[in-house]
Design a protein around this motif. Structure first.
Motif, PDB file in Angstrom:
ATOM      1  N   LYS A  75      -6.339  21.923  42.059  1.00  0.00           N
ATOM      2  CA  LYS A  75      -6.214  22.364  40.661  1.00  0.00           C
ATOM      3  C   LYS A  75      -6.533  21.226  39.695  1.00  0.00           C
ATOM      4  O   LYS A  75      -7.208  21.431  38.688  1.00  0.00           O
ATOM      5  CB  LYS A  75      -4.800  22.877  40.392  1.00  0.00           C
ATOM      6  CG  LYS A  75      -4.566  24.257  40.974  1.00  0.00           C
ATOM      7  CD  LYS A  75      -3.254  24.834  40.455  1.00  0.00           C
ATOM      8  CE  LYS A  75      -2.964  26.177  41.081  1.00  0.00           C
ATOM      9  NZ  LYS A  75      -1.534  26.400  41.282  1.00  0.00           N
ATOM     10  N   GLU A  76      -6.029  20.033  40.036  1.00  0.00           N
ATOM     11  CA  GLU A  76      -6.248  18.861  39.186  1.00  0.00           C
ATOM     12  C   GLU A  76      -7.746  18.575  39.014  1.00  0.00           C
ATOM     13  O   GLU A  76      -8.234  18.361  37.911  1.00  0.00           O
ATOM     14  CB  GLU A  76      -5.631  17.675  39.926  1.00  0.00           C
ATOM     15  CG  GLU A  76      -4.840  16.695  39.118  1.00  0.00           C
ATOM     16  CD  GLU A  76      -4.238  15.678  40.095  1.00  0.00           C
ATOM     17  OE1 GLU A  76      -3.125  15.956  40.576  1.00  0.00           O
ATOM     18  OE2 GLU A  76      -4.894  14.666  40.404  1.00  0.00           O
ATOM     19  N   LEU A  77      -8.472  18.592  40.141  1.00  0.00           N
ATOM     20  CA  LEU A  77      -9.901  18.257  40.113  1.00  0.00           C
ATOM     21  C   LEU A  77     -10.702  19.353  39.413  1.00  0.00           C
ATOM     22  O   LEU A  77     -11.625  19.070  38.654  1.00  0.00           O
ATOM     23  CB  LEU A  77     -10.420  18.013  41.533  1.00  0.00           C
ATOM     24  CG  LEU A  77      -9.828  16.783  42.221  1.00  0.00           C
ATOM     25  CD1 LEU A  77     -10.259  16.695  43.677  1.00  0.00           C
ATOM     26  CD2 LEU A  77     -10.225  15.492  41.497  1.00  0.00           C
ATOM     27  N   ASP A 118     -11.984  21.733  51.711  1.00  0.00           N
ATOM     28  CA  ASP A 118     -12.407  20.325  51.820  1.00  0.00           C
ATOM     29  C   ASP A 118     -11.270  19.396  51.407  1.00  0.00           C
ATOM     30  O   ASP A 118     -11.032  18.361  52.034  1.00  0.00           O
ATOM     31  CB  ASP A 118     -13.622  20.040  50.912  1.00  0.00           C
ATOM     32  CG  ASP A 118     -14.860  20.787  51.389  1.00  0.00           C
ATOM     33  OD1 ASP A 118     -14.840  21.256  52.546  1.00  0.00           O
ATOM     34  OD2 ASP A 118     -15.821  20.891  50.601  1.00  0.00           O
ATOM     35  N   ILE A 119     -10.561  19.800  50.352  1.00  0.00           N
ATOM     36  CA  ILE A 119      -9.462  18.961  49.857  1.00  0.00           C
ATOM     37  C   ILE A 119      -8.352  18.893  50.912  1.00  0.00           C
ATOM     38  O   ILE A 119      -7.808  17.822  51.187  1.00  0.00           O
ATOM     39  CB  ILE A 119      -8.868  19.535  48.541  1.00  0.00           C
ATOM     40  CG1 ILE A 119      -9.958  19.764  47.506  1.00  0.00           C
ATOM     41  CG2 ILE A 119      -7.728  18.666  48.035  1.00  0.00           C
ATOM     42  CD1 ILE A 119     -10.213  18.664  46.548  1.00  0.00           C
ATOM     43  N   LEU A 120      -8.053  20.056  51.532  1.00  0.00           N
ATOM     44  CA  LEU A 120      -7.003  20.085  52.567  1.00  0.00           C
ATOM     45  C   LEU A 120      -7.397  19.177  53.731  1.00  0.00           C
ATOM     46  O   LEU A 120      -6.567  18.412  54.247  1.00  0.00           O
ATOM     47  CB  LEU A 120      -6.769  21.526  53.049  1.00  0.00           C
ATOM     48  CG  LEU A 120      -5.724  21.696  54.147  1.00  0.00           C
ATOM     49  CD1 LEU A 120      -4.341  21.211  53.691  1.00  0.00           C
ATOM     50  CD2 LEU A 120      -5.627  23.161  54.594  1.00  0.00           C
ATOM     51  N   GLU A 121      -8.660  19.247  54.104  1.00  0.00           N
ATOM     52  CA  GLU A 121      -9.159  18.407  55.185  1.00  0.00           C
ATOM     53  C   GLU A 121      -9.007  16.926  54.826  1.00  0.00           C
ATOM     54  O   GLU A 121      -8.563  16.112  55.639  1.00  0.00           O
ATOM     55  CB  GLU A 121     -10.652  18.760  55.384  1.00  0.00           C
ATOM     56  CG  GLU A 121     -11.207  18.525  56.767  1.00  0.00           C
ATOM     57  CD  GLU A 121     -10.312  19.018  57.883  1.00  0.00           C
ATOM     58  OE1 GLU A 121      -9.834  20.172  57.816  1.00  0.00           O
ATOM     59  OE2 GLU A 121     -10.065  18.227  58.817  1.00  0.00           O
ATOM     60  N   SER A 170       4.440  19.632  51.680  1.00  0.00           N
ATOM     61  CA  SER A 170       3.578  20.051  52.791  1.00  0.00           C
ATOM     62  C   SER A 170       2.107  19.730  52.460  1.00  0.00           C
ATOM     63  O   SER A 170       1.740  19.689  51.283  1.00  0.00           O
ATOM     64  CB  SER A 170       3.725  21.556  53.026  1.00  0.00           C
ATOM     65  OG  SER A 170       3.079  22.257  51.975  1.00  0.00           O
ATOM     66  N   PRO A 171       1.255  19.531  53.491  1.00  0.00           N
ATOM     67  CA  PRO A 171      -0.158  19.245  53.226  1.00  0.00           C
ATOM     68  C   PRO A 171      -0.810  20.343  52.375  1.00  0.00           C
ATOM     69  O   PRO A 171      -1.602  20.049  51.478  1.00  0.00           O
ATOM     70  CB  PRO A 171      -0.793  19.201  54.624  1.00  0.00           C
ATOM     71  CG  PRO A 171       0.330  18.885  55.531  1.00  0.00           C
ATOM     72  CD  PRO A 171       1.566  19.474  54.928  1.00  0.00           C
ATOM     73  N   GLU A 172      -0.441  21.610  52.632  1.00  0.00           N
ATOM     74  CA  GLU A 172      -1.049  22.726  51.890  1.00  0.00           C
ATOM     75  C   GLU A 172      -0.663  22.664  50.415  1.00  0.00           C
ATOM     76  O   GLU A 172      -1.501  22.861  49.536  1.00  0.00           O
ATOM     77  CB  GLU A 172      -0.610  24.076  52.494  1.00  0.00           C
ATOM     78  CG  GLU A 172      -1.228  24.371  53.855  1.00  0.00           C
ATOM     79  CD  GLU A 172      -0.614  23.547  54.997  1.00  0.00           C
ATOM     80  OE1 GLU A 172       0.488  22.989  54.825  1.00  0.00           O
ATOM     81  OE2 GLU A 172      -1.263  23.457  56.066  1.00  0.00           O
ATOM     82  N   ALA A 173       0.613  22.400  50.144  1.00  0.00           N
ATOM     83  CA  ALA A 173       1.054  22.322  48.744  1.00  0.00           C
ATOM     84  C   ALA A 173       0.360  21.157  48.044  1.00  0.00           C
ATOM     85  O   ALA A 173      -0.068  21.267  46.890  1.00  0.00           O
ATOM     86  CB  ALA A 173       2.574  22.139  48.678  1.00  0.00           C
ATOM     87  N   ARG A 174       0.195  20.055  48.747  1.00  0.00           N
ATOM     88  CA  ARG A 174      -0.436  18.874  48.140  1.00  0.00           C
ATOM     89  C   ARG A 174      -1.919  19.125  47.883  1.00  0.00           C
ATOM     90  O   ARG A 174      -2.455  18.745  46.844  1.00  0.00           O
ATOM     91  CB  ARG A 174      -0.220  17.661  49.039  1.00  0.00           C
ATOM     92  CG  ARG A 174       1.248  17.228  49.049  1.00  0.00           C
ATOM     93  CD  ARG A 174       1.459  15.963  49.827  1.00  0.00           C
ATOM     94  NE  ARG A 174       1.507  16.171  51.264  1.00  0.00           N
ATOM     95  CZ  ARG A 174       0.773  15.526  52.150  1.00  0.00           C
ATOM     96  NH1 ARG A 174      -0.090  14.619  51.762  1.00  0.00           N
ATOM     97  NH2 ARG A 174       0.893  15.772  53.421  1.00  0.00           N
ATOM     98  N   ALA A 175      -2.581  19.786  48.838  1.00  0.00           N
ATOM     99  CA  ALA A 175      -4.012  20.079  48.665  1.00  0.00           C
ATOM    100  C   ALA A 175      -4.215  21.031  47.483  1.00  0.00           C
ATOM    101  O   ALA A 175      -5.134  20.854  46.684  1.00  0.00           O
ATOM    102  CB  ALA A 175      -4.579  20.691  49.942  1.00  0.00           C
ATOM    103  N   GLY A 212      -1.121  12.974  47.219  1.00  0.00           N
ATOM    104  CA  GLY A 212      -0.985  14.288  46.574  1.00  0.00           C
ATOM    105  C   GLY A 212       0.423  14.842  46.512  1.00  0.00           C
ATOM    106  O   GLY A 212       0.615  16.012  46.185  1.00  0.00           O
ATOM    107  N   ALA A 213       1.439  14.034  46.802  1.00  0.00           N
ATOM    108  CA  ALA A 213       2.819  14.527  46.738  1.00  0.00           C
ATOM    109  C   ALA A 213       3.304  14.579  45.293  1.00  0.00           C
ATOM    110  O   ALA A 213       4.428  14.997  45.024  1.00  0.00           O
ATOM    111  CB  ALA A 213       3.742  13.656  47.582  1.00  0.00           C
TER     112      ALA A 213
END
Ligand code: DC
Length: 226
Positions: free
Chosen positions: A158-160, A171-174, A148-153, A12-13
């Protein structure tokens, strides 16, 4: 001699979107290696094979073919036993399966030559987790692209949602955190920055800015080859 650019980093970067655009600007072929692991994961799901080291995965690998090809728009497609599965491998379930099966050494060995051969033929920007460390250790330029994980999640979410999927940010962040852990803690070819890779953190940079940054890094670090 062809030129290879290795772009590694966590899930997700923005690796694929950024690499694809950078490749277009530079006239390089873009290769998304994650699609290969996703395809092997899909094959395992279909066959009911657990994504762990052992005879079942070995047998599965003997029975499948995985190929990369390009459609008439020049986009990469991936073929499992000749079937175009490019769309089927883009679900959260397929992501998790890919993350698990990519830790199996036989799977990494199975996909190694395929990736190296692609880089021999053309000028490529190849993205993945171990491109700069294992697959193409002599790549002209290596970039470790992260956020960061939050930015990537948030981006993945948004993409999904745009694709019409019913997903929750939490769920995505997890998932992002679990995949980060899996990808960087596996015994073989773990996700890590190559010693000679340039670090690019896109947490605070938008897409256009990130593409500009990557193209700039490539030009500045290729000793005039690009
Ligand atoms: O980049 P991606 O999210 O499509 O990758 C899917 C999974 O495949 C990811 O969790 C880790 C694995 N992978 C890998 O181990 N090595 C690569 N070069 C690319 C992906």
């Amino acid at each position: 001699m062809s030129i290879a650019i290795a772009i590694d980093g966590p899930a997700g970067a923005g690796k694929s979107t950024i690499s694809k655009s950078a490749a277009k600007r530079l006239g390089f072929i873009y290769i998304d290696t994650g699609a290969l692991y996703r395809t092997v994961g899909l094959a395992a799901s279909r066959a009911g094979v657990e994504p762990v080291e052992g005879e079942a995965v070995d047998k599965l690998l003997e029975s499948i073919t995985v190929e990369l090809a390009f459609n008439d728009k020049g986009e990469q497609i991936v073929l499992l036993n000749g079937e175009d599965v490019s769309g089927l491998i883009r679900t959260p379930e397929a992501s998790m399966m890919a993350s698990k099966i990519s830790a199996v050494p036989a799977v990494r060995a199975f996909l190694l030559d395929l990736q190296r051969d692609m880089a021999k033929k053309d000028n490529v920007i190849m993205d993945g987790r171990d491109i700069g460390t294992v697959i193409l250790p002599d790549a002209e330029v290596k970039i470790f692209l992260t956020a960061s994980p939050e930015a990537r999640a948030e981006r993945r979410y948004k993409e999904l949602v745009e694709k019409g999927m019913d997903v929750k940010y939490e769920d995505i962040l997890e998932d992002v955190k679990t995949r980060d852990y899996n990808d960087s803690h596996r015994a073989i070819a773990p996700l890590k920055q190559a010693d000679d890779a340039v670090l690019a953190d896109t947490t605070e940079i938008d897409l256009e800015g990130s593409i500009d940054l990557i193209v700039k890094i490539i030009k500045e670090n290729s000793n005039g080859a690009v």
